[in-house]
Structure formats: C-alpha cells, structure tokens
Motif scaffolding. Structure first.
Motif, short mmCIF file in Angstrom:
data_model
loop_
_atom_site.label_atom_id
_atom_site.label_comp_id
_atom_site.label_asym_id
_atom_site.label_seq_id
_atom_site.Cartn_x
_atom_site.Cartn_y
_atom_site.Cartn_z
N LEU A 166 0.82 -0.99 -0.04
CA LEU A 166 -0.05 -0.02 0.06
C LEU A 166 0.76 1.14 -0.05
O LEU A 166 1.91 1.27 0.52
CB LEU A 166 -0.86 -0.01 0.97
CG LEU A 166 -1.78 -1.07 1.40
CD1 LEU A 166 -2.38 -1.11 3.00
CD2 LEU A 166 -3.01 -1.08 0.50
N ALA A 167 0.19 2.33 -0.50
CA ALA A 167 0.66 3.93 -0.46
C ALA A 167 0.01 4.68 0.22
O ALA A 167 -1.30 4.66 -0.01
CB ALA A 167 1.10 4.34 -1.86
N GLN A 168 0.25 5.15 1.55
CA GLN A 168 -0.61 5.93 2.02
C GLN A 168 0.16 6.98 2.90
O GLN A 168 1.27 6.67 3.43
CB GLN A 168 -1.38 4.99 3.26
CG GLN A 168 -2.53 5.59 3.90
CD GLN A 168 -3.23 4.82 4.53
OE1 GLN A 168 -2.62 3.45 4.91
NE2 GLN A 168 -4.55 5.05 5.25
N ALA A 169 -0.25 8.21 2.76
CA ALA A 169 0.56 9.53 3.43
C ALA A 169 1.88 9.30 3.03
O ALA A 169 2.78 9.73 4.16
CB ALA A 169 0.11 9.28 4.85
N LEU A 211 -11.48 -2.23 2.14
CA LEU A 211 -10.75 -2.41 3.24
C LEU A 211 -9.59 -1.32 3.55
O LEU A 211 -9.49 -0.91 4.50
CB LEU A 211 -9.80 -3.81 3.02
CG LEU A 211 -10.66 -5.09 3.43
CD1 LEU A 211 -9.50 -6.09 3.12
CD2 LEU A 211 -10.97 -5.03 4.91
N PHE A 212 -9.01 -0.61 2.42
CA PHE A 212 -8.08 0.31 2.38
C PHE A 212 -8.49 1.62 1.70
O PHE A 212 -8.10 1.92 0.53
CB PHE A 212 -6.58 -0.21 2.19
CG PHE A 212 -6.26 -1.29 2.75
CD1 PHE A 212 -5.75 -1.45 4.03
CD2 PHE A 212 -6.46 -2.57 1.86
CE1 PHE A 212 -5.42 -2.78 4.42
CE2 PHE A 212 -5.79 -3.76 2.29
CZ PHE A 212 -5.23 -3.69 3.80
N PRO A 213 -9.39 2.18 2.21
CA PRO A 213 -10.22 3.38 1.42
C PRO A 213 -9.21 4.53 1.19
O PRO A 213 -9.59 5.18 0.34
CB PRO A 213 -11.65 3.73 2.03
CG PRO A 213 -11.35 3.13 3.60
CD PRO A 213 -10.66 2.18 3.43
N ASP A 214 -8.41 4.60 2.13
CA ASP A 214 -7.41 5.93 2.01
C ASP A 214 -6.22 5.64 1.46
O ASP A 214 -5.37 6.54 1.63
CB ASP A 214 -7.38 6.36 3.44
CG ASP A 214 -8.65 6.88 4.06
OD1 ASP A 214 -9.70 7.40 3.20
OD2 ASP A 214 -8.96 6.73 5.27
N ALA A 215 -5.86 4.35 0.81
CA ALA A 215 -4.62 4.00 0.38
C ALA A 215 -4.70 3.67 -0.97
O ALA A 215 -5.83 3.46 -1.70
CB ALA A 215 -4.16 2.83 1.24
N ARG A 216 -3.51 3.66 -1.79
CA ARG A 216 -3.65 3.24 -2.99
C ARG A 216 -2.77 2.08 -3.09
O ARG A 216 -1.84 1.50 -2.39
CB ARG A 216 -2.55 4.35 -3.77
CG ARG A 216 -2.32 3.88 -5.63
CD ARG A 216 -2.04 5.22 -6.16
NE ARG A 216 -0.55 5.91 -5.47
CZ ARG A 216 0.39 5.38 -6.16
NH1 ARG A 216 0.57 4.51 -7.23
NH2 ARG A 216 1.45 5.85 -5.62
N ILE A 217 -3.27 0.96 -3.96
CA ILE A 217 -3.02 -0.47 -3.96
C ILE A 217 -2.03 -0.42 -4.92
O ILE A 217 -2.03 -0.14 -6.00
CB ILE A 217 -4.16 -1.45 -4.50
CG1 ILE A 217 -5.44 -1.12 -3.42
CG2 ILE A 217 -3.48 -2.69 -4.40
CD1 ILE A 217 -5.24 -1.52 -1.96
#
Length: 741
Positions: A166-169, A211-217
């Motif tokens: 995942l990529a997040q923040a 599952l990961f609405p704020d992240a980029r898969i």
C-alpha cells in the motif's frame, strides 16, 4: 542435469511424483465421470500437500546439516534431488491445471455451472460479489502487518493469504489478509439456469479498496505456505504414562504448527508473475524458503475446493459420478461366531461392508463368556462406531485394552480425544512401543470356556474406520483358529508390557524386522525350488516398494528367472532391466475408483503355497521402525478366495499402469484383461447368494437373532410331527381298506 535413471534403484520421492501424475491422469481420462475427474485433481493437490509436509523436510534437513552424501538408491545429492523434484512437480502442475481448465469448460458447455475469475464476470455478477463482500465476508477478515519492525505474523500451514503493498500518506507498507478458512471458497452467484461461481480470494482481491479506502494499492500477491509437519518430538513416546505421554504430544502438536516453510505457491495474476516483485522478495526473505520450494501456479491455489462441486451436484447429476453400489453384508443365517467356529472368513472392503467387523464386536459384547477385547487403534472415524462399542463393552464389565497410536500423522489430536473418551469409559489404554509406531490392525476377543482361554481374531490390512472402509480396498481375516488366538495373546501382551521382548509366534509374524525376514526367506525358498524344478513365482501387492534388502532379494531371484508379478500403488524403487536376460518381472500400479490399500505377499512353488496379508508395506520404516503384523492365510476355503483375488489383480491391465525400462509408466492401448475393482463390484450380488448358510449352535442362544431362529426350529419340529401323524393315519386307513377287501 544428472541422469536420474542410472544406478540400481529409483529414488523414492521422484517415483512418488509419478504416482501423483497417475492420479492426475485419471482426471484427464474421458472414461471417468466428470465430477470424479474434478475429485482426482483435488486428491492430487491434497497428496502433494502431505508430500511437502513430510517428505521434503527430511531432504532439506540433510542440506541444512551440510550432509552432501549421495543417496544410495538414486546417486543424487540432497540438493540435486530437490532440483529434480521441482522440475518433475512443475510438469505435474502444468498437466493438472491444463486438465482443470478443460473440465471447467465442459461443465460450462453443459450448462451445469461456470467458475469465473472476478474480472471475467459481467457487471451484474460483480455487483453481487461486491455485496457478498460487504455484508457477509468483510466482518470475518483480519489484516496483519508484515514488515521488519513487527514480529512475524503466524501464517498457518495451507492457508491462502493475500499480500498487499500500500501507499498511504507518503509511506508504503505491506499487509497480509488470510482468507477465512471457515468460509466456503466457492461464492455462488446463481441466476437463471446455470450456477455461476467465483472464488473467495478473488472477491477479496477485487474489493481491497473497501478495506483500505484511504490508500493506493501498489501490488498484490496471493500465496499459500506449506510447513514442515515432520518435526521431532522432544521426548519419547510409549512408556504408557498417560499424563506424560499426552503432555508430550500436545507440545509436539504446538511445535509442528510453527514448522519451517517448505513451499510457497504463488497464484499467477492476469499478467505473467514478476519475480522482481517487492512483496515477493520480502516474502521469500521472511519465510526463508528455498528456490526449489517456490511454485508459480497457473490458476487457483489449493484445488481441494473442487471436492465441493461433488457435494453440490452429485445428487442432481448422478450420471457425473461413479455408479453407486451396496457393499455386501453378512448373509449367514446364524451367528458370525458360529460360522468362525467351523471355518475362517476372508472379506474385502469396500466390496464387503465394514458392518461385518461391527457385528464381530457386537457378538463379543453380547456373549456372556467374553472376558476381554483387545484392539489396536490407529485411525478411526469421527463419532466412531468402533469406539462406541468398545466403551459399551467396558460398561458391561468386559476387560477392554486399546493400543492407541498417538503418532498417527495428522490424526494426533483426534486420537488424544479418543484416549480421553476410552479412559473415561473404563477402558485400559496403552500407547504402544518406545520409538516405534504401532501400525498393525488387529482385534482379539478372549472367552472363558473350558480349561484355557479361547476366542476369535480379526487381522486386517486397513484401519478400523467406517468412513475409509467405504473407499479403501482392504483385506480382513476373521478366525477362531487357536494358533491365531495364542499368537495375538502374545502380541498384545508385548504391546501392553513396557519392557517385554518381541515374542516368538507360531503362525503370524511381526515387525520390526521379522516381516522383512519372512518376505526375503520366502523369496529365497521359491528361488531354490525354481532352480531345482523350474516351477515357482512370486506375487507381491503393496502401497510402496522401497526397502533395499527386499529389492535386492527380488533381484537375486530374477537373475535366475523366477517370475515376479508386483503391484505397487505408489513409490517403487525397483528398477527393471538390470537382472539379465532371464529377468521376468512385471510391475504395475493400480489407481482407479477406489484406493488400493491391501497388502498381499504370495509365494508359489512345487510345495504348498504361502499366502500372507499384512498391515506393512515393503518400506524400510515398516520393516524396521514400526510394529506391524502379517498373517498367513491357512484355511483351504479362504486360501482359494485369496488366490482368486490374486489372479484378478494379476490380470488387471485396465486400471493398471505398467512400469517400463525407462522408469516411466504406460497404459495398455488395448487391454486384454479386466478391471479388478469393477469385477469385484460386479460380484457383490453373486457372493451374497453363494454365501454358505451356517445354523446357530446352542451356546449362542442368548442373542435375539438366535432366539428367533430357535423359535423357527421349534415351529419346524411341530410341523414335521403333524405331517408324520397325518402320514401314519393315512397308512392305517389304507391298511383297513385292504383288510375289508
């Protein structure tokens, strides 16, 4: 790559992979019903799991310990063997998945069901799958962190797991999502005439944004681990100290769940798998799996989910399963014990019903003269009827001894429960011998009649398991012959006594060592008589032939021309074409509708035939490191029945695949014989009609069935007296008429 076909023997593990290919071949065979073909693919998958649980760890341990020695059978080092296994298994996997897609297309063409990947579904079906995810699946999901800063998450053996980067923040991270094992992997999307299915892991993988609405898969990977389940125990078993033994087993089971990773299966995505994948690299580092244990699988992982299709469609589409048949029940008109008082009985599961053994136990329980029942327990069914009867016997005051093998692989937890159940019922439980599994299948009933104990015996080649008895082909001998009774009394005394030495037997024989000696000595006797008379041959049927000393004895006999007919279902280390021009060895493997599990060892010469059945395969572990039992077939009737069975197996070239000089197996294009399995199935009704009827004797009048027979006999006697009286009156009348004239 080193030539694996040089030397005197084939490698056991490479030979076993050829057996698993024969199972896959059954799935590709259009003569088999469609649902059965799916089942064979699932069976092959399950077989391979156990191979990587048990066989691969021992080879890898040799590499880890720096043992570069040459395998005496194949001439391969452990590293070379792992490379060969990986190459051969890749061929199997390719064939397995080619067959899978062919079969799925047939089911779709026939409008039975369709199994599709999520991205192959219509928008309507995808929405239905998404709703299933939101309302049914999502609450069951656990998300685990997978990086160097956290303790390594526990990934269970055999569990399918989705790995996500995942990529997040502004940061990247890796998460693991185990596919819930309690949910069916088949997600049904039913509309109109045909059922549509997609797989649980596919639904999860395509709903990761929920599952990961704020992240980029960034990347996903679906994988499955196989672990070493052959870890050593930290203490020896077999001292019959119940509390200590059970505690040891519980520690062992806990340690086994943390075994080293022996295999990683990676599911190919719609694009070719990229070995430079970041999460792939991290997965390999974290699990320490060898390159020879990594498989790029061209489809869904763990094909055991295919078994579910049989459960769903077998009733509606009976034509897609093997035709059903009813195992033969006991057809004697009286007590089974009365029958055994007069002659031995030989039956073969599943053509004969397991109920006949249950009847054997039931009669023992109902007989007031029964003082003891002694039985070995290796694998039993859930809610076992056998265990229920042993408990009932103990409740009636009969001494019950159960030799429970806690080390029956993958049945350990079940057997722990069985121990508690039996002990609570008042049975005496023993755990066999130190360092050796008790793999024998035998039961002894002792009666108190006369000056010395008498009784009845059962000696079999398969487990006391009513479920597997419907699928595994096994032989069973029942007898009251005092020689068997005496020998089994010695056998159970040896198992129940910690420091007892292996006894000497009158007719049976047992491993460690003595079954191997029996087989080799009989081969040598046949060889001597063959040299003297030109007559003799040997028939062997076993699940595996890997014991080097037995194979060398076969080689010695084959060099002088002794004919051998050998049937080996699984691994065979014996090699053809090395015994000279007189060699006459035919080896086949019968793999079919039922699992061949019986072991028969038969030795023919100008002297009386020697016929044996056994719980032991011709493997070093069975010969040297287990308590096994082999029994000669002594009665003339049962000898003739076993000879007929041997003849049928010898002729089988329908289900049989034959070993050639190159170490491969082939099927005959035009079979000249018949299928042994199908012949036995067809004979069931004939054998029921031909079964001799044995009238009950007075000593067993206590059973309800015998009492009813006694009433019938009294009615027949009264009828006979009335008829005699009528005849007498008629004679008197005739005499009077003659006097009047």
């Amino acid at each position: 790559m080193k030539d694996i076909y040089t030397g005197q023997f084939y490698n056991r593990d490479l030979s076993w992979l050829l057996f698993n290919r024969r199972v896959i071949n059954l799935a590709a065979d259009s003569k088999n019903p469609l649902l059965e073909r799916l089942n064979f693919l699932a069976i092959a998958s399950n077989n391979l799991d156990e191979f990587y649980n048990v066989r691969i760890p021992s080879i890898e341990n040799q590499v880890n310990l720096g043992k570069d020695g040459i395998d005496p059978k194949s001439g391969l080092t452990p590293q070379e063997l792992l490379v060969q296994i990986h190459a051969r298994n890749n061929k199997n996997i390719s064939q397995q998945y080619d067959t899978l897609y062919e079969l799925l297309s047939i089911f779709e063409e026939r409008n039975i069901f369709t199994l599709k990947q999520y991205d192959q579904l219509t928008a309507e079906y995808q929405e239905e799958a998404d709703q299933y995810f939101r309302h049914r699946l999502m609450p069951f999901l656990n998300v685990l962190t997978f990086d160097a800063q956290h303790s390594r998450p526990e990934i269970k053996d055999g569990a399918i797991t989705i790995c996500v980067r995942l990529a997040q923040a502004g940061k990247t991270s890796v998460r693991l999502i185990p596919v819930p094992p309690k949910l069916s992997r088949l997600v049904r999307l039913k509309r109109n005439e045909r059922d549509y299915f997609t797989l649980l892991e596919d639904v999860i993988r395509n709903n990761l944004n929920q599952l990961f609405p704020d992240a980029r898969i960034l990347e996903t990977l679906t994988f499955r681990l196989t672990r070493d389940k052959d870890v050593e125990m930290d203490a020896e078993m077999g001292d019959n100290d119940s509390a200590g033994t059970i505690e040891t087993m519980e520690r062992y089971l806990a340690a086994r769940e943390r075994g080293n990773t022996t295999r990683i299966e990676i599911q190919q995505q719609e694009h070719e798998f990229n070995a430079e994948s970041r999460i792939f690299e991290q997965l390999i580092q974290q699990t320490h799996v060898r390159g020879t244990g990594v498989y790029n699988v061209p489809g869904p992982l763990d094909l055991t989910f295919l078994f579910q299709f049989s459960k769903i469609y077998s009733k509606k589409h009976t034509e897609l399963k093997y035709p059903p048949y009813q195992s033969a029940e006991w057809s004697g008109t009286g007590s089974l014990f009365n029958y055994l008082d007069q002659q031995d009985l030989l039956i073969q599961y599943p053509y004969d019903s397991f109920n006949q053994f249950l009847l054997f136990l039931r009669e023992a329980i109902n007989d007031p003269n029964t003082v003891a029942i002694k039985q070995t327990i290796y694998r039993v069914a859930d809610n076992s009827k056998v265990i229920a009867l042993l408990k009932e016997a103990a409740a009636k005051g009969i001494h019950v001894s159960a030799i429970v093998e806690l080390r029956a692989r993958f049945d350990e937890e079940h057997n722990l429960d069985i121990v508690e159940e039996l002990e609570d019922a008042g049975c005496f439980v023993y755990f066999g011998k130190e360092n050796m599994k008790v793999h024998s299948k035998t039961c002894l009933v002792l009666k108190n009649e006369g000056d010395k104990p008498t009784g009845y015996v059962h000696i079999g080649t398969g487990n006391y398991n009513e479920k597997t008895a419907g699928q595994f082909v096994d032989l069973n001998l029942f007898s009251s012959d005092q020689r068997y009774v005496n020998d089994l009394a010695r056998f159970f005394n040896y198992l129940e006594t910690d420091d007892a030495e292996p006894p000497h037997y009158e007719v049976v024989t047992a491993s460690p060592h003595r079954i191997e000696d029996m087989v080799i000595q009989n081969i040598q006797k046949v060889t001597e008589r063959f040299i003297a008379t030109g007559k003799g041959h040997v028939f062997l049927k076993t699940n595996a032939l890997t014991d080097q000393e037995v194979i060398e004895a076969i080689y010695d006999a084959a060099k002088v021309g002794v004919p051998f007919r050998i049937i080996v279902r699984g691994a065979c280390c014996l090699k053809l074409g090395i015994c000279g021009e007189k060699e006459n060895i035919v080896i086949s493997s019968i793999v079919g509708e039922l699992l061949e599990h019986n072991r028969i060892y038969a030795f023919f010469s100008d002297q009386p035939v020697q016929l044996w059945i056994s719980s032991a395969d011709l493997m070093t572990r069975n010969m040297d490191n287990r308590v096994e039992l082999a029994a000669p077939i002594l009665g003339e009737k049962v000898q003739n029945e076993l000879l007929d069975i041997i003849e049928l197996y010898s002729q089988d070239d329908v289900d049989g695949s034959f070993l050639n000089l190159d170490g491969r197996y082939f099927k005959r294009d035009i079979p000249s014989g018949k299928s042994a399995q199908q012949t036995f199935i067809n004979r069931i009704s004939d054998r029921e009609q031909d079964e001799p009827k044995i009238e009950p004797v007075v000593s067993h009048e206590t059973t309800e069935y015998d009492a009813s027979l006694e009433n019938n006999q009294q009615k027949q006697l009264r009828t006979a007296r009335i008829i005699n009286l009528i005849l007498l009156i008629m004679v008197i009348i005739l005499f009077v008429i003659l006097l009047i004239k």
